[in-house]
Scaffold this motif. Structure first.
Motif, PDB file in Angstrom:
ATOM      1  N   GLY A 224       9.552 -36.157  29.830  1.00  8.75           N
ATOM      2  CA  GLY A 224       8.804 -34.912  29.993  1.00  8.75           C
ATOM      3  C   GLY A 224       9.286 -34.083  31.163  1.00  8.75           C
ATOM      4  O   GLY A 224       9.388 -32.849  31.077  1.00  8.75           O
ATOM      5  N   THR A 225       9.613 -34.741  32.283  1.00  6.20           N
ATOM      6  CA  THR A 225      10.048 -34.013  33.462  1.00  6.20           C
ATOM      7  C   THR A 225      11.435 -33.403  33.287  1.00  6.20           C
ATOM      8  O   THR A 225      11.773 -32.424  33.969  1.00  6.20           O
ATOM      9  CB  THR A 225      10.034 -34.928  34.698  1.00  6.20           C
ATOM     10  OG1 THR A 225      10.683 -36.166  34.376  1.00  6.20           O
ATOM     11  CG2 THR A 225       8.612 -35.214  35.147  1.00  6.20           C
ATOM     12  N   ASP A 226      12.245 -33.946  32.375  1.00  8.68           N
ATOM     13  CA  ASP A 226      13.547 -33.328  32.081  1.00  8.68           C
ATOM     14  C   ASP A 226      13.354 -31.915  31.547  1.00  8.68           C
ATOM     15  O   ASP A 226      14.153 -31.012  31.823  1.00  8.68           O
ATOM     16  CB  ASP A 226      14.299 -34.137  31.017  1.00  8.68           C
ATOM     17  CG  ASP A 226      14.658 -35.541  31.483  1.00  8.68           C
ATOM     18  OD1 ASP A 226      14.672 -35.786  32.700  1.00  8.68           O
ATOM     19  OD2 ASP A 226      14.916 -36.392  30.602  1.00  8.68           O
ATOM     20  N   ILE A 227      12.299 -31.749  30.753  1.00  5.16           N
ATOM     21  CA  ILE A 227      12.030 -30.460  30.123  1.00  5.16           C
ATOM     22  C   ILE A 227      11.625 -29.423  31.157  1.00  5.16           C
ATOM     23  O   ILE A 227      12.118 -28.292  31.158  1.00  5.16           O
ATOM     24  CB  ILE A 227      10.916 -30.608  29.061  1.00  5.16           C
ATOM     25  CG1 ILE A 227      11.287 -31.678  28.041  1.00  5.16           C
ATOM     26  CG2 ILE A 227      10.643 -29.289  28.374  1.00  5.16           C
ATOM     27  CD1 ILE A 227      12.650 -31.514  27.435  1.00  5.16           C
TER      28      ILE A 227
ATOM     29  N   GLN B 143       6.196 -42.975  25.641  1.00  4.99           N
ATOM     30  CA  GLN B 143       5.698 -43.961  24.677  1.00  4.99           C
ATOM     31  C   GLN B 143       4.579 -43.378  23.826  1.00  4.99           C
ATOM     32  O   GLN B 143       4.524 -43.609  22.614  1.00  4.99           O
ATOM     33  CB  GLN B 143       5.199 -45.207  25.420  1.00  4.99           C
ATOM     34  CG  GLN B 143       4.860 -46.380  24.504  1.00  4.99           C
ATOM     35  CD  GLN B 143       6.079 -46.875  23.738  1.00  4.99           C
ATOM     36  OE1 GLN B 143       7.090 -47.228  24.335  1.00  4.99           O
ATOM     37  NE2 GLN B 143       5.984 -46.905  22.405  1.00  4.99           N
ATOM     38  N   SER B 144       3.693 -42.603  24.450  1.00  2.72           N
ATOM     39  CA  SER B 144       2.588 -41.990  23.705  1.00  2.72           C
ATOM     40  C   SER B 144       3.105 -41.006  22.661  1.00  2.72           C
ATOM     41  O   SER B 144       2.626 -40.978  21.515  1.00  2.72           O
ATOM     42  CB  SER B 144       1.643 -41.270  24.671  1.00  2.72           C
ATOM     43  OG  SER B 144       1.044 -42.176  25.577  1.00  2.72           O
TER      44      SER B 144
ATOM     45  N   PHE C 158       4.668 -42.188  34.959  1.00  2.00           N
ATOM     46  CA  PHE C 158       4.118 -41.095  34.138  1.00  2.00           C
ATOM     47  C   PHE C 158       5.051 -40.757  32.990  1.00  2.00           C
ATOM     48  O   PHE C 158       4.617 -40.619  31.841  1.00  2.00           O
ATOM     49  CB  PHE C 158       3.875 -39.860  34.999  1.00  2.00           C
ATOM     50  CG  PHE C 158       3.601 -38.614  34.201  1.00  2.00           C
ATOM     51  CD1 PHE C 158       2.353 -38.389  33.639  1.00  2.00           C
ATOM     52  CD2 PHE C 158       4.611 -37.668  33.996  1.00  2.00           C
ATOM     53  CE1 PHE C 158       2.110 -37.243  32.888  1.00  2.00           C
ATOM     54  CE2 PHE C 158       4.366 -36.534  33.247  1.00  2.00           C
ATOM     55  CZ  PHE C 158       3.121 -36.315  32.698  1.00  2.00           C
ATOM     56  N   ASP C 159       6.336 -40.616  33.288  1.00  2.00           N
ATOM     57  CA  ASP C 159       7.307 -40.279  32.248  1.00  2.00           C
ATOM     58  C   ASP C 159       7.371 -41.358  31.168  1.00  2.00           C
ATOM     59  O   ASP C 159       7.440 -41.058  29.969  1.00  2.00           O
ATOM     60  CB  ASP C 159       8.696 -40.087  32.874  1.00  2.00           C
ATOM     61  CG  ASP C 159       8.998 -38.633  33.197  1.00  2.00           C
ATOM     62  OD1 ASP C 159       8.320 -37.751  32.642  1.00  2.00           O
ATOM     63  OD2 ASP C 159       9.913 -38.373  33.998  1.00  2.00           O
ATOM     64  N   GLN C 160       7.352 -42.601  31.592  1.00  2.00           N
ATOM     65  CA  GLN C 160       7.423 -43.706  30.640  1.00  2.00           C
ATOM     66  C   GLN C 160       6.193 -43.728  29.741  1.00  2.00           C
ATOM     67  O   GLN C 160       6.297 -43.904  28.517  1.00  2.00           O
ATOM     68  CB  GLN C 160       7.545 -45.032  31.394  1.00  2.00           C
ATOM     69  CG  GLN C 160       7.742 -46.243  30.504  1.00  2.00           C
ATOM     70  CD  GLN C 160       9.064 -46.200  29.745  1.00  2.00           C
ATOM     71  OE1 GLN C 160      10.122 -46.068  30.354  1.00  2.00           O
ATOM     72  NE2 GLN C 160       9.011 -46.330  28.428  1.00  2.00           N
TER      73      GLN C 160
END
Length: 215
Positions: free
Chosen positions: A173-176, A31-32, A25-27
């Motif tokens: 995204g999950t880092d945020i 990329q998107s 999901f993060d990858q």
């Protein structure tokens, strides 16, 4: 306080365990976002200006200035709370970064660059922490609609600063989510401890109008 920490704890376990669906999901999200922002240099430059203006060092400075302002106003225990909160937020973030040691996203044509481990996002952590400290410091001085405006401004700055990081391709995204969760947890934890300070710990505070002795 516990609710604030739940996203962090969940993501910490999944990221540390390299859970494949989350990694995928993060990858895909990274990329998107990169494909959407990279063709727009003007937008990318604007995001970089914003993320610098409200970045980790900016929020540290804002937090310490708020602590100094509270100290000048003889709100000593609150000033100590502000200083302790920014210190603990940075300490918790550093410990997690070094423990998890997650690599940042990599692209052949990066929009921006950043150094150090990725999890959790220091920008997201400090945006929430800094805005939380500033909000708590100024709310007692505001009345009516100004209090709502202060809340909205603080939330918008914290969210937009956090979101600028994956948009620039320097965080997953999950880092945020983890960084914001850690910021909320730290502010909630220190506020709880500050609330239960014994009277002797507030002996240098300026009395509030309600508690000041009457002439």
């Amino acid at each position: 306080m516990i609710v604030a920490a739940l996203p962090l704890l969940l993501l910490l376990s999944l990221v540390a365990g390299q859970w494949a669906p989350l990694m995928s999901f993060d990858q895909s999200l990274a990329q998107s976002l990169h494909d959407a922002i990279a063709p727009s240099p003007g937008l990318a430059h604007g995001l970089e200006l914003w993320t610098d203006a409200f970045g980790t060092w900016a929020m540290r400075i804002v937090s310490l200035l708020a602590a100094a302002w509270l100290l000048i106003r003889r709100q000593v225990s609150t000033a100590v709370w502000a200083g302790a909160t920014v210190f603990l937020a940075n300490l918790f973030g550093l410990i997690l970064k070094l423990t998890v040691d997650r690599p940042r996203p990599e692209f052949a044509d990066p929009i921006s660059v950043a150094v150090g481990p990725s999890f959790p996002s220091g920008h997201a952590l400090m945006a929430v922490t800094g805005m939380g400290i500033l909000l708590f410091a100024v709310l007692p001085l505001l009345r009516g609609a100004w209090r709502s405006i202060a809340w909205v401004v603080a939330i918008v700055i914290a969210l937009s600063t956090a979101l600028s990081r994956p948009l620039l391709g320097v965080h997953w995204g999950t880092d945020i989510i983890a960084g914001m969760s850690l910021g909320l947890f730290t502010v909630a934890l220190t506020l709880l401890l500050w609330t239960f300070l014994p009277p002797i710990a507030r002996r240098w505070d300026r009395p509030s109008p309600a508690s000041a002795p009457k002439a």
